[in-house]
Design a protein around this motif. Structure first.
Motif, mmCIF file in Angstrom:
data_model
loop_
_atom_site.group_PDB
_atom_site.id
_atom_site.type_symbol
_atom_site.label_atom_id
_atom_site.label_comp_id
_atom_site.label_asym_id
_atom_site.label_seq_id
_atom_site.Cartn_x
_atom_site.Cartn_y
_atom_site.Cartn_z
ATOM 1 N N ARG A 1 80.813 75.167 39.803
ATOM 2 C CA ARG A 1 79.945 76.348 39.826
ATOM 3 C C ARG A 1 78.761 76.154 38.884
ATOM 4 O O ARG A 1 78.903 75.681 37.746
ATOM 5 C CB ARG A 1 80.727 77.581 39.376
ATOM 6 N N LEU A 2 77.574 76.536 39.351
ATOM 7 C CA LEU A 2 76.394 76.562 38.492
ATOM 8 C C LEU A 2 76.479 77.786 37.592
ATOM 9 O O LEU A 2 76.770 78.889 38.068
ATOM 10 C CB LEU A 2 75.128 76.610 39.346
ATOM 11 N N GLN A 3 76.203 77.606 36.306
ATOM 12 C CA GLN A 3 76.454 78.680 35.348
ATOM 13 C C GLN A 3 75.195 79.311 34.776
ATOM 14 O O GLN A 3 75.218 80.474 34.369
ATOM 15 C CB GLN A 3 77.324 78.145 34.208
ATOM 16 N N TYR A 4 74.100 78.584 34.734
ATOM 17 C CA TYR A 4 72.874 79.114 34.139
ATOM 18 C C TYR A 4 71.686 78.321 34.692
ATOM 19 O O TYR A 4 71.858 77.229 35.248
ATOM 20 C CB TYR A 4 72.908 79.009 32.609
ATOM 21 N N PHE B 1 61.325 75.155 47.907
ATOM 22 C CA PHE B 1 62.385 76.038 47.428
ATOM 23 C C PHE B 1 63.498 76.032 48.475
ATOM 24 O O PHE B 1 63.296 76.472 49.602
ATOM 25 C CB PHE B 1 61.849 77.454 47.223
ATOM 26 N N PHE B 2 64.678 75.531 48.114
ATOM 27 C CA PHE B 2 65.833 75.511 49.014
ATOM 28 C C PHE B 2 66.802 76.630 48.636
ATOM 29 O O PHE B 2 67.038 76.897 47.447
ATOM 30 C CB PHE B 2 66.585 74.185 48.906
ATOM 31 N N TYR B 3 67.389 77.271 49.650
ATOM 32 C CA TYR B 3 68.452 78.243 49.404
ATOM 33 C C TYR B 3 69.380 78.288 50.616
ATOM 34 O O TYR B 3 68.982 77.979 51.732
ATOM 35 C CB TYR B 3 67.895 79.633 49.091
ATOM 36 N N ALA B 4 70.637 78.626 50.375
ATOM 37 C CA ALA B 4 71.657 78.754 51.427
ATOM 38 C C ALA B 4 71.753 77.491 52.279
ATOM 39 O O ALA B 4 71.951 77.575 53.487
ATOM 40 C CB ALA B 4 71.368 79.976 52.306
ATOM 41 N N CYS B 5 71.616 76.329 51.653
ATOM 42 C CA CYS B 5 71.651 75.091 52.423
ATOM 43 C C CYS B 5 71.902 73.903 51.513
ATOM 44 O O CYS B 5 71.748 74.008 50.296
ATOM 45 C CB CYS B 5 70.346 74.883 53.196
ATOM 46 N N ILE C 1 62.949 73.255 43.823
ATOM 47 C CA ILE C 1 63.789 74.304 43.251
ATOM 48 C C ILE C 1 64.907 74.614 44.242
ATOM 49 O O ILE C 1 64.656 74.714 45.448
ATOM 50 C CB ILE C 1 62.968 75.581 42.988
ATOM 51 N N THR C 2 66.116 74.781 43.747
ATOM 52 C CA THR C 2 67.224 75.148 44.615
ATOM 53 C C THR C 2 68.005 76.288 43.989
ATOM 54 O O THR C 2 68.351 76.248 42.803
ATOM 55 C CB THR C 2 68.175 73.964 44.859
ATOM 56 N N ALA C 3 68.282 77.310 44.780
ATOM 57 C CA ALA C 3 69.157 78.407 44.381
ATOM 58 C C ALA C 3 70.483 78.222 45.105
ATOM 59 O O ALA C 3 70.523 78.194 46.335
ATOM 60 C CB ALA C 3 68.536 79.754 44.742
ATOM 61 N N ASP C 4 71.564 78.085 44.363
ATOM 62 C CA ASP C 4 72.860 77.820 44.983
ATOM 63 C C ASP C 4 73.975 78.242 44.040
ATOM 64 O O ASP C 4 73.742 78.554 42.871
ATOM 65 C CB ASP C 4 73.001 76.336 45.338
ATOM 66 N N THR C 5 75.184 78.192 44.588
ATOM 67 C CA THR C 5 76.366 78.582 43.823
ATOM 68 C C THR C 5 76.994 77.398 43.106
ATOM 69 O O THR C 5 77.580 77.547 42.040
ATOM 70 C CB THR C 5 77.405 79.228 44.763
ATOM 71 N N LEU D 1 68.754 77.308 40.145
ATOM 72 C CA LEU D 1 69.007 78.710 39.830
ATOM 73 C C LEU D 1 70.402 79.079 40.306
ATOM 74 O O LEU D 1 70.718 78.905 41.492
ATOM 75 C CB LEU D 1 67.960 79.603 40.504
ATOM 76 N N PRO D 2 71.272 79.597 39.434
ATOM 77 C CA PRO D 2 72.660 79.879 39.807
ATOM 78 C C PRO D 2 72.820 81.203 40.549
ATOM 79 O O PRO D 2 72.358 82.249 40.081
ATOM 80 C CB PRO D 2 73.374 79.918 38.448
ATOM 81 N N VAL D 3 73.455 81.141 41.699
ATOM 82 C CA VAL D 3 73.692 82.308 42.552
ATOM 83 C C VAL D 3 75.181 82.629 42.518
ATOM 84 O O VAL D 3 76.014 81.715 42.497
ATOM 85 C CB VAL D 3 73.235 82.021 44.000
#
Length: 834
Positions: A115-118, A519-523, A546-550, A563-565
């Motif tokens: 898990r990404l934390q911060y 910017f990548f997200y949900a992938c 940049i990637t937003a992910d869990t 970026l942690p989701v």
């Protein structure tokens, strides 16, 4: 090649009692962390008399949202602020009260070590993918992104900011990013996984409530089911129960697949077909049905464009305006075909189409009582033929004998399955398998002619299911345009497959573009997208990724800012697909660590860039989605949904494609003749519109039989879904790793023997694009010259390399998509270091 550290495969050694029990626990989906066990007394000190009081438990509603086709609701059990397990939830249909291993594993996924934390930023001066990070506060991360983007926009224009997403979190919360990027006016790099068949379906049949078919439960009413290019026991796991129900009722199931899959083993008949030749089979089936008087002429006359007259000179429908007559065409429904150049007829579609009556008199389709569907004519000096006549001419060469030569299926078997299709009600259950070939469009077009020619649509048990039907297309009453476009600014549509060309040419679809940030997200495209190395090379030319992910995965690891989701069960949202219900996602626990939901992330960035339209909270965003008259008619609002959790928005007894529920196309008919086909993305791509108007046969792009490249790379590699995972989303779940610890490739024993490969050996698969090392298993159910592997692993789970580096980004642009099956390679034994 440098090998990565690997764990030992359980199958290589004997298991002790403790290991066996551990594996059994994983297989049964028991959450060790819950403290639930069959013999809790074994954990107490001998002679102890302490009575343990279990903590108070709260139960919330959760939605499993990995886009497997299920979207299952479930109970989420929380103790002391921790998710301890999931369990089935009560459903209207008891058949839907099931949870697969993925749904049972969420307690592990929530507390996964990856898990990404911060927020993090790659340490300056270190390489992408090097794993060296510095921790940021959210204020620092947002300010850094906003400053960089504003600088790029000022110097290179708004299209320098790109974004790309997949279906890794199927709910409405992640649409917030499209609002942000439409305000920016950036570039959308569409990944288009599995989208060729879907777009063909919507172009021909329109987008109904359930894609292009009936509700998923209707498959149980079928007498005959064709499972085509789908290992439905896994690839359509949430729908397989309805196929089984139909079989209990006596249905015949015919499975068409080059590989002897689990679904093939459970079917009434398996039809092994040479990979990539499915279009030839579909056209031969149609020809046999037509030639032997089994076609449903009445259905085609009333509910398809079969009687529409097509001009010989330009390939377009003959309209009254062509004859100097004014008039307005009757509209069937809202046009869902914008991606194909405006749907049937483009700007001329407002003029009625001309048909020929059985009495020899022509007129517009609304006034001629008995139009004919066969024949060629001359109308006021213009030579025309009916659309159906042109289709019959197009498939005239596809005799069962010719199709047999191409597909490897005996001619008598082609006759058998063609006649079986007419023995309805018949359901065409499609997978995404054919979408993974470079000739996906021509295959799909031919397949969709079968329900049209036979009239097997719009009745109980008759229609299209699987990847193209059964699942809802989302709540039609949602406020999409206001959400997406608070201002009249649009993004530039581009194709991620074309990214290497875009970076080299600095233009796309005739528009100059200088990409600087992605910017990548949900992938996770660096694991899932075709031609990993080429895409990676193109990304190397970006200044900022940049990637937003869990979790940490191939794409987050190759980013500059992460970026942690939160996990799905750590914030509120809702979803409408694939069920006919609007379902609420409870916030079961608080977001862990420093994770922030997508809505909050997008708003933080948007406000930092000065966009007032991004100043809202989660409740406001979701309320706006449901603030419509249609929603109100169902009694649906965000407040009502939060209270009731599960609200019906469907139509009872919905059967798509009949006189009561016509096709949602411009004409209200099945538009199998594609008029004015346009490129899906790159407007400069040349197309043969006459050829594309009707089904035709074409070879795959790379993995066709006569390709000279086969002398160097004779093996076709295909992929399959894993029963434990959805793409790479559950790649590191401990239970699943215990059951299947590493990637594998299945080979035909003859291919293995020719290369000195034994069962369980490690092998290297390679071509000019890349390489990968994994363990080989021998399987006589594989066709010679074909291999099969899972597409569910991350790069660090292979011994070396990565599967997606083998695949090609080549596509055909009448609707482009990823074609991972269309890949040639060679295999050799690999000596793994001890």
């Amino acid at each position: 090649m440098e090998a990565k550290e690997k764990s030992t495969l359980l199958g290589d050694r004997s298991l002790g009692r403790r290991e066996f029990l551990a594996g059994s626990a994983a297989a049964l989906g028991i959450v060790a962390a819950t403290g639930l066990g069959c013999s809790p007394s074994e954990n107490l000190e001998e002679g102890g008399d302490e009575v343990l009081t279990p903590p108070e438990e709260q139960v919330y509603q959760g939605l499993c949202r990995g886009n497997c086709g299920g979207g299952c609701r479930m109970n989420v059990h929380v103790r002391d602020g921790k998710v301890v397990k999931t369990s089935p939830i009560k459903e209207e249909n008891p058949m839907d009260e099931l949870i697969c291993p993925r749904g049972l594993s969420h307690a592990q996924r929530i507390y996964a070590p990856e898990r990404l934390q911060y927020p993090m930023r790659r340490v300056e001066g270190t390489p992408r993918g090097g794993g060296e990070w510095e921790r940021l506060t959210w204020d620092e991360a947002v300010a850094y992104i906003a400053e960089k983007w504003q600088g790029y926009i000022a110097e290179f224009g708004s299209t320098s900011i790109g974004y790309s997403f997949g279906a890794g979190t199927y709910a409405n919360n992640y649409y917030v990013y499209q609002r942000l990027f439409n305000l920016i006016g950036g570039t959308k790099y569409a990944q288009e996984y599995d989208m060729c068949a879907l777009n063909y379906g919507w172009r021909i049949f329109g987008m109904s409530m359930y894609l292009i078919g009936n509700p998923k439960q209707d498959e149980a009413n079928a007498k005959t089911i064709f499972i085509w290019a789908s290992n439905a026991t896994i690839g359509s796991m949430p729908r397989w129960k309805y196929i089984r129900e139909a079989m209990k009722n006596g249905a015949r199931v015919i499975d068409i697949d080059p590989i002897y899959t689990d679904a093939a083993a459970k079917s009434t008949k398996w039809v092994p077909i040479k990979q990539g030749t499915d279009g030839a089979l579909a056209m031969a089936m149609c020809k046999h049905i037509i030639d032997n008087g089994m076609a449903d002429d009445a259905f085609m006359t009333k509910l398809s464009v079969a009687p529409f007259l097509v001009r010989e000179d330009n390939g377009k429908f003959l309209r009254l305006i062509d004859l100097g007559i004014e008039g307005e065409a009757e509209s069937g429904a809202s046009d869902s075909n914008a991606a194909w150049g405006g749907g049937m007829g483009g700007e001329a579609a407002s003029s009625p189409v001309v048909v020929m009556g059985s009495d020899g008199n022509w007129g517009d389709v609304a006034t001629v009582a008995e139009p004919v569907i066969r024949g060629s004519f001359e109308v006021e000096g213009i030579k025309v033929s009916t659309a159906y006549e042109l289709f019959v001419e197009r498939i005239a060469e596809w005799t069962t004998e010719k199709a047999s030569e191409v597909t490897g299926i005996p001619a008598e078997t082609i006759v058998e399955v063609a006649e079986a299709y007419c023995d309805g009600p018949t359901t065409l259950h499609l997978g995404f398998g054919n979408d993974h070939w470079g000739n996906a469009g021509s295959i799909t077009h031919a397949q969709f002619m079968l329900p049209i020619v036979t009239g097997q649509m719009g009745k109980p048990g008759a229609g299209v299911q699987g990847s193209n039907g059964g699942a809802t297309t989302g709540f039609a009453g949602e406020n999409w345009m206001t959400i997406y476009h608070p201002e009249t600014i649009y993004t530039l549509p581009a194709l991620l497959l074309d990214l290497p060309d875009i970076m080299e040419q600095q233009s796309y679809s005739g528009v100059p573009i200088s990409p600087k940030s992605m910017f990548f997200y949900a992938c996770n495209p660096l694991a899932s997208h075709c031609d990993r190395n080429a895409i990676k090379g193109a990304l190397d030319k970006f200044d900022l990724i940049i990637t937003a992910d869990t979790v940490m995965n191939d794409t987050t690891n190759y980013s500059d800012v992460v970026l942690p989701v939160p996990h799905w069960y750590e914030y509120e949202t809702y979803r409408t697909c694939p069920s006919e219900y609007v379902d609420f996602q409870d916030k079961c626990i608080e977001p862990q660590f420093e994770c922030k939901p997508d809505v909050e992330i997008a708003c933080l960035i948007g406000k930092a860039m000065g966009y007032a339209a991004m100043d809202f909270d989660n409740d406001t965003f979701h309320s706006e989605f449901l603030d419509t008259e249609t929603s109100a008619a169902y009694g649906i609002s965000w407040a009502a949904l939060k209270e009731q959790k599960h609200m019906f928005f469907g139509v009872e007894n919905y059967l798509y494609g009949n006189e009561y529920i016509p096709f949602v196309t411009t004409s209200g008919r099945a538009e199998f003749y594609l008029e004015d086909v346009a490129p899906g993305f790159d407007a400069t791509e040349p197309l043969d519109t006459r050829l594309l108007a009707l089904p035709f046969y074409e070879e795959p792009i790379e993995a066709y039989e006569s390709n000279p490249l086969r002398e160097k790379y004779p093996i076709t590699i295909m992929t399959h879904r894993d029963k434990f995972k959805v793409h790479t989303a559950f790649a590191k779940c401990p239970w699943f790793i215990e059951l299947q610890p590493e990637p594998t490739v299945q080979m035909n024993p003859e291919d293995a023997a020719a290369r000195g490969i034994a069962d369980g050996d490690y092998v290297r698969l390679y071509n000019d694009r890349g390489e990968v090392v994994m363990r080989a298993w021998l399987d006589a159910g594989m066709r010679p010259g074909v291999t099969w592997t899972e597409h569910t692993w991350l790069e660090d789970q292979y011994v070396a390399g990565a599967y997606s580096s083998l695949t090609s980004r080549a596509t055909r642009h009448y609707h482009p998509t990823n074609h991972p099956f269309d890949t040639l390679c060679e295999i050799e034994k690999y000596e793994k270091e001890a």
